[in-house]
Motif scaffolding. Structure first.
Motif, mmCIF file in Angstrom:
data_model
loop_
_atom_site.group_PDB
_atom_site.id
_atom_site.type_symbol
_atom_site.label_atom_id
_atom_site.label_comp_id
_atom_site.label_asym_id
_atom_site.label_seq_id
_atom_site.Cartn_x
_atom_site.Cartn_y
_atom_site.Cartn_z
ATOM 1 N N PHE A 573 2.856 -3.838 -19.279
ATOM 2 C CA PHE A 573 3.613 -3.433 -18.094
ATOM 3 C C PHE A 573 2.729 -2.585 -17.177
ATOM 4 O O PHE A 573 2.705 -2.775 -15.955
ATOM 5 C CB PHE A 573 4.877 -2.655 -18.500
ATOM 6 N N MET A 574 1.986 -1.657 -17.796
ATOM 7 C CA MET A 574 1.163 -0.764 -16.986
ATOM 8 C C MET A 574 0.082 -1.550 -16.230
ATOM 9 O O MET A 574 -0.221 -1.262 -15.071
ATOM 10 C CB MET A 574 0.500 0.314 -17.874
ATOM 11 N N MET A 575 -0.473 -2.544 -16.904
ATOM 12 C CA MET A 575 -1.507 -3.362 -16.258
ATOM 13 C C MET A 575 -0.911 -4.128 -15.068
ATOM 14 O O MET A 575 -1.486 -4.167 -13.983
ATOM 15 C CB MET A 575 -2.060 -4.399 -17.240
ATOM 16 N N ALA A 576 0.250 -4.718 -15.314
ATOM 17 C CA ALA A 576 0.889 -5.499 -14.247
ATOM 18 C C ALA A 576 1.221 -4.581 -13.074
ATOM 19 O O ALA A 576 1.003 -4.920 -11.904
ATOM 20 C CB ALA A 576 2.149 -6.171 -14.786
ATOM 21 N N ARG A 577 1.740 -3.415 -13.414
ATOM 22 C CA ARG A 577 2.133 -2.462 -12.373
ATOM 23 C C ARG A 577 0.911 -2.005 -11.574
ATOM 24 O O ARG A 577 0.978 -1.813 -10.361
ATOM 25 C CB ARG A 577 2.821 -1.282 -13.058
ATOM 26 N N SER A 578 -0.219 -1.853 -12.282
ATOM 27 C CA SER A 578 -1.409 -1.391 -11.563
ATOM 28 C C SER A 578 -1.894 -2.459 -10.573
ATOM 29 O O SER A 578 -2.412 -2.139 -9.509
ATOM 30 C CB SER A 578 -2.513 -0.962 -12.527
ATOM 31 N N HIS A 579 -1.684 -3.723 -10.901
ATOM 32 C CA HIS A 579 -2.018 -4.773 -9.924
ATOM 33 C C HIS A 579 -1.165 -4.601 -8.677
ATOM 34 O O HIS A 579 -1.647 -4.718 -7.551
ATOM 35 C CB HIS A 579 -1.762 -6.171 -10.515
ATOM 36 N N LEU A 580 0.105 -4.307 -8.907
ATOM 37 C CA LEU A 580 1.007 -4.141 -7.772
ATOM 38 C C LEU A 580 0.574 -2.937 -6.926
ATOM 39 O O LEU A 580 0.509 -3.017 -5.693
ATOM 40 C CB LEU A 580 2.447 -3.967 -8.281
ATOM 41 N N LEU A 581 0.255 -1.834 -7.622
ATOM 42 C CA LEU A 581 -0.124 -0.628 -6.877
ATOM 43 C C LEU A 581 -1.382 -0.894 -6.052
ATOM 44 O O LEU A 581 -1.506 -0.445 -4.912
ATOM 45 C CB LEU A 581 -0.334 0.555 -7.841
ATOM 46 N N ARG A 582 -2.304 -1.665 -6.631
ATOM 47 C CA ARG A 582 -3.539 -1.988 -5.907
ATOM 48 C C ARG A 582 -3.245 -2.809 -4.653
ATOM 49 O O ARG A 582 -3.789 -2.563 -3.581
ATOM 50 C CB ARG A 582 -4.471 -2.774 -6.823
ATOM 51 N N GLU A 583 -2.359 -3.762 -4.832
ATOM 52 C CA GLU A 583 -2.026 -4.613 -3.674
ATOM 53 C C GLU A 583 -1.297 -3.815 -2.599
ATOM 54 O O GLU A 583 -1.512 -4.030 -1.408
ATOM 55 C CB GLU A 583 -1.181 -5.827 -4.104
ATOM 56 N N LEU A 584 -0.460 -2.882 -3.041
ATOM 57 C CA LEU A 584 0.241 -2.039 -2.068
ATOM 58 C C LEU A 584 -0.776 -1.239 -1.266
ATOM 59 O O LEU A 584 -0.701 -1.134 -0.033
ATOM 60 C CB LEU A 584 1.184 -1.069 -2.799
ATOM 61 N N HIS A 585 -1.733 -0.713 -1.988
ATOM 62 C CA HIS A 585 -2.770 0.102 -1.355
ATOM 63 C C HIS A 585 -3.558 -0.757 -0.348
ATOM 64 O O HIS A 585 -3.798 -0.363 0.788
ATOM 65 C CB HIS A 585 -3.696 0.652 -2.446
ATOM 66 N N ARG A 586 -3.910 -1.952 -0.780
ATOM 67 C CA ARG A 586 -4.697 -2.861 0.052
ATOM 68 C C ARG A 586 -3.916 -3.232 1.329
ATOM 69 O O ARG A 586 -4.439 -3.182 2.434
ATOM 70 C CB ARG A 586 -5.001 -4.130 -0.746
ATOM 71 N N GLU A 587 -2.677 -3.566 1.127
ATOM 72 C CA GLU A 587 -1.860 -3.983 2.278
ATOM 73 C C GLU A 587 -1.709 -2.826 3.272
ATOM 74 O O GLU A 587 -1.764 -3.021 4.474
ATOM 75 C CB GLU A 587 -0.470 -4.445 1.814
ATOM 76 N N ARG A 588 -1.541 -1.640 2.689
ATOM 77 C CA ARG A 588 -1.379 -0.462 3.555
ATOM 78 C C ARG A 588 -2.660 -0.262 4.362
ATOM 79 O O ARG A 588 -2.639 -0.047 5.562
ATOM 80 C CB ARG A 588 -1.091 0.763 2.673
ATOM 81 N N SER A 589 -3.807 -0.381 3.660
ATOM 82 C CA SER A 589 -5.067 -0.143 4.364
ATOM 83 C C SER A 589 -5.363 -1.242 5.394
ATOM 84 O O SER A 589 -6.126 -1.033 6.320
ATOM 85 C CB SER A 589 -6.226 0.030 3.381
ATOM 86 N N LEU A 590 -4.725 -2.388 5.224
ATOM 87 C CA LEU A 590 -4.886 -3.442 6.233
ATOM 88 C C LEU A 590 -3.940 -3.232 7.419
ATOM 89 O O LEU A 590 -3.928 -4.004 8.371
ATOM 90 C CB LEU A 590 -4.603 -4.822 5.618
#
Ligand code: PEP
Ligand code: MG
Length: 747
Positions: A573-590
């Motif tokens: 779960f933590m691994m999957a969630r970290s993918h989501l957090l990374r994508e959120l971060h990426r989208e925000r920075s875009l």
């Protein structure tokens, strides 16, 4: 084949056709045929046995045996030499019949004086119609040419039978495709439907089994095969094929280019058949072999041949898939099997679906469920029995199909449908009321979805939102991987259609029974416990990340709920969630808007997760029990296996005790808990789950009404007491106790 027998057999076929063209009753025709064959083949006996029912053969006409035995002598499938020919779907040729294994002496026929016996099956593309027999006194085996000639004659008889030429008053064949038939299959999707048959693959009818001009017929078959080869080569040259698909098509191509296949059909034509009948003869022979082959790989190859024969017939007859026939009113789709994309093309205009093959978890079943169309699978012989336009009633609840039902059956069925419609009216009146039980507890009722087509049900069912959006359906119905922007647009449309109601998107759950046509299939010994769902997502995160980006973009700042399927431990779960957090971060920075409120949950589908560390329950925003999978692992009973999938009651005390454990763990950390497996949509089960403390249930839209009606009728605290008492009494399942209690509850 020597010239002599070619012309003999052609002559015989021509005589046969001319004789059949004469007017007369079905029985007269059968009688004429037997004497004609006996005469042409210079044998003393010729008899025709036809199936009375799928297991009984009846002597329907004879030249040479005692005429008194006609319509009296009957044999079971596999009984005697005749029954064995039918069962094996291949000829028996012996010079000494009485010494042959399985010989059965039938005194009423007077056949004991005949030593030589040759029997060939009368069959039409897998459909067994009967057996054609010749016998003679002389103890000799029939020659290869004679066997072949009799097979060709049997082929023509089969085609003629299909055209109805033996039907008549007498006691010959009853008219085909006119009798009521009840078929027992399995439930693919509940519900009842009445309508008219619409065959997915139109039957190709061969009206001219006998060919007059072998040169012309040979030219026709050669031209058709050439056309078929080009079309298969075209398929192969498609650039999108991967290695495995290419391999399969190569095997297919091999058949199309097989000289043996064409040669056999040319021989059939020389023996007097038309090009179409020659194709059917080889197709029937392949089907008969198919039934005898235990090896799955070989069976698949023979299926290829079957499919090719169909294509060839369509080319020859000019009957394309689109035969110009009009789809009847209230169409009920009948097919051997169908892919999800094809089914979606038909969409909601179908009233019901009946498949000869298929499985509960097949993609077609998934789509049928999403469209809420009653589906019966494993309806043996439906594609051979049904004709376009036939009256048909589909009982998805019990896996029954009534084809051309009698008036009394139809009336009873309509009563059942009317009762269901009345109940639906009652449920509609509850649409805007909460599922509040008498004790005051309110249970959240959500719906499961997977297609845009599901979304209108949100309004009509009164669901509070979508508790499970199965995103894999979008992947399953395409023949290539969808693009991120395409998915983002689709998810945005789903959220728009939900008009502010919550939609819980489950990330891609593939593997096990859900195989993407464009991904290399994994050869796994036990796919249900193999590389599937989040395991694939974590090991090959490209698609998972693409999907998460699409979801974030679709939300455009709106609230978002995402859950990960088939999580077995906290770490996953933590691994999957970290993918989501990374994508959120990426989208925000875009510079893309990201949701302010995002809930990240887990599906609890493996028992291990119920015992995960407290930290897991603290981190996950919610848990949804995937009862379909959880149940199969809890009871070790494959959800796809008809033999075991219903073997254990979900209201078994052991399972409820396990649910109680999950409820308690969630309560400790105030983690919201829901249940989204199929059982949530069954009113009695739903009641017990709610009584055990599960706060939200997510189900098929059609189940919301019945579940809500029951929950509003009862007191969950009382129900819990009943469960506890049953548990204390040592009962295996609480079902009888709950049902008994329910019977005492008045509205
Ligand atoms: C489940 O397992 O209960 C579930 C809802 O997921 P699926 O049926 O799609 O595997
Ligand atoms: Mg599941």
């Amino acid at each position: 084949m020597p010239e002599r027998s070619e012309s003999e057999s052609r002559k015989l076929l021509r005589r046969l056709r001319d004789s059949l063209a004469l007017s007369g009753k079905g029985q007269d025709r059968l009688d004429r045929i037997t004497s004609l064959i006996a005469d042409s083949m210079r044998t003393e006996v010729c008899s025709i046995y036809l199936f009375r029912d799928p297991d009984t053969l009846e002597l329907c006409a004879t030249q040479g045996l005692n005429p008194e035995a006609v319509h009296k002598t009957r044999l079971k499938m596999g009984e005697g030499l005749v029954g064995r020919v039918a069962r094996m779907a291949s000829p028996i040729n012996t010079g000494n019949a009485p010494s042959e294994r399985g010989f059965r002496f039938m005194p009423e026929t007077g056949e004991e004086i005949y030593s030589a016996f040759l029997g060939v099956p009368i069959q039409r593309v897998g459909e067994k119609l009967g057996v054609l027999v010749v016998q003679s006194r002389e103890a000799r085996e029939y020659s290869e040419d004679e066997v072949y000639a009799l097979e060709v004659v049997a082929m023509v008889l089969a085609e003629m039978a299909e055209l109805g030429v033996f039907v008549g008053e007498g006691e010959a064949l009853s008219a085909k495709h006119t009798q009521p038939v009840l078929m027992r299959g399995s439930t693919g999707q509940e519900g009842a439907a009445e309508g008219h048959v619409w065959l997915h693959e139109a039957r190709v009818v061969v009206t001219n089994p006998v060919g007059d001009d072998p040169v012309h017929e040979t030219e026709r078959i050669r031209a058709a095969v050439a056309q078929l080869r080009v079309s298969v080569d075209d398929l192969l040259s498609a650039s999108t094929l991967d290695k495995d698909q290419r391999q399969v098509l190569e095997a297919y191509r091999l058949f199309a280019h097989s000289r043996g296949w064409l040669r056999r059909m040319e021989e059939d034509i020389m023996a007097g058949l038309s090009a179409e009948a020659a194709v059917q003869k080889e197709q029937s022979a392949a089907r008969a072999r198919l039934e005898q082959v235990p090896d799955a790989y070989l069976r698949d190859r023979l299926h290829d041949l079957d499919d090719l024969s169909h294509r060839l017939l369509r080319i020859l007859t000019g009957q394309g898939r689109d035969t110009g026939a009009e789809m009847p009113e209230n169409p009920v789709l009948v097919a051997r099997n169908i892919g999800p994309a094809e089914l979606l093309e038909y969409g909601r205009k179908l009233r019901g679906i009946v498949l000869e093959e298929g499985s509960v978890g097949s993609h077609a079943a998934v789509v049928a469920r999403a469209l809420a169309i009653p589906l019966v699978i494993h309806a043996d012989r439906i594609t051979t029995e049904a004709l376009n336009g036939d009256h048909i009633m589909v009982d998805g609840d019990n896996g029954l199909v009534h084809l051309r039902p009698e008036a009394s059956i139809a009336a009873a069925f309509r009563d059942k449908m009317a009762m269901q419609a009345k109940a639906q009216e009652r449920y509609a009146s509850l649409r805007n009321l909460p599922a509040q039980s008498k004790c005051g507890t309110v249970t959240g009722l959500m719906m499961n979805a997977g297609l845009m087509a599901d979304l209108p049900s949100l309004e009509s069912s009164g669901a509070e939102g979508v508790g499970l959006f199965r995103t894999e359906l979008q992947f399953l119905i395409r023949n290539q991987m969808p693009k991120r922007d395409e998915l983002a647009r689709l998810y945005a449309r789903v959220m728009d259609a939900a008009r502010g109601h919550r939609v819980v998107f489950r990330t891609l759950d593939i593997g096990s029974d859900k195989v993407l046509p464009y991904l290399k299939p994994q050869d796994e010994p036990n796919p249900a416990m193999g590389w599937r769902a989040i395991r694939v997502g974590l090991d090959k995160p490209g698609v998972l990340r693409m999907q998460l980006q699409a979801l974030i973009r679709a939300s455009a700042g709106r609230d978002l709920s995402i859950m990960f399927p088939f999580v077995s431990e906290h770490h996953e779960f933590m691994m999957a969630r970290s993918h989501l957090l990374r994508e959120l971060h990426r989208e925000r920075s875009l510079g893309h808007p990201v949701p302010v409120n995002i809930l990240v949950g887990t599906m609890l589908e493996t028992p291990s997760l119920a015992y995960a560390p407290r930290a897991f329950f603290e981190t996950t925003d919610f848990i949804s029990i995937g009862g379909n999978d959880l149940r199969q692992f809890f009871f070790a009973a494959d959800r796809e296996n008809e033999r075991v999938r219903r073997r254990y009651d979900v209201l078994n005390v052991s399972f409820l005790t396990f649910l109680e454990h999950i409820v308690n763990r969630c309560a400790e950390t105030a983690t919201p808990l829901s249940f989204c497996g199929e059982d949530a949509g069954r009113p009695v089960e739903a009641l017990c789950f709610a009584a055990m403390g599960i706060q939200t249930l997510s189900m098929r839209p059609a189940s919301i009404g019945p579940v809500k009606a029951l929950l509003r009728r009862v007191d969950l605290i009382e129900a819990r007491k009943v469960i506890e008492m049953a548990r204390a009494s040592g009962a295996e399942t609480v079902r009888p106790a709950i049902l008994e209690w329910l019977a005492t509850q008045v509205d």
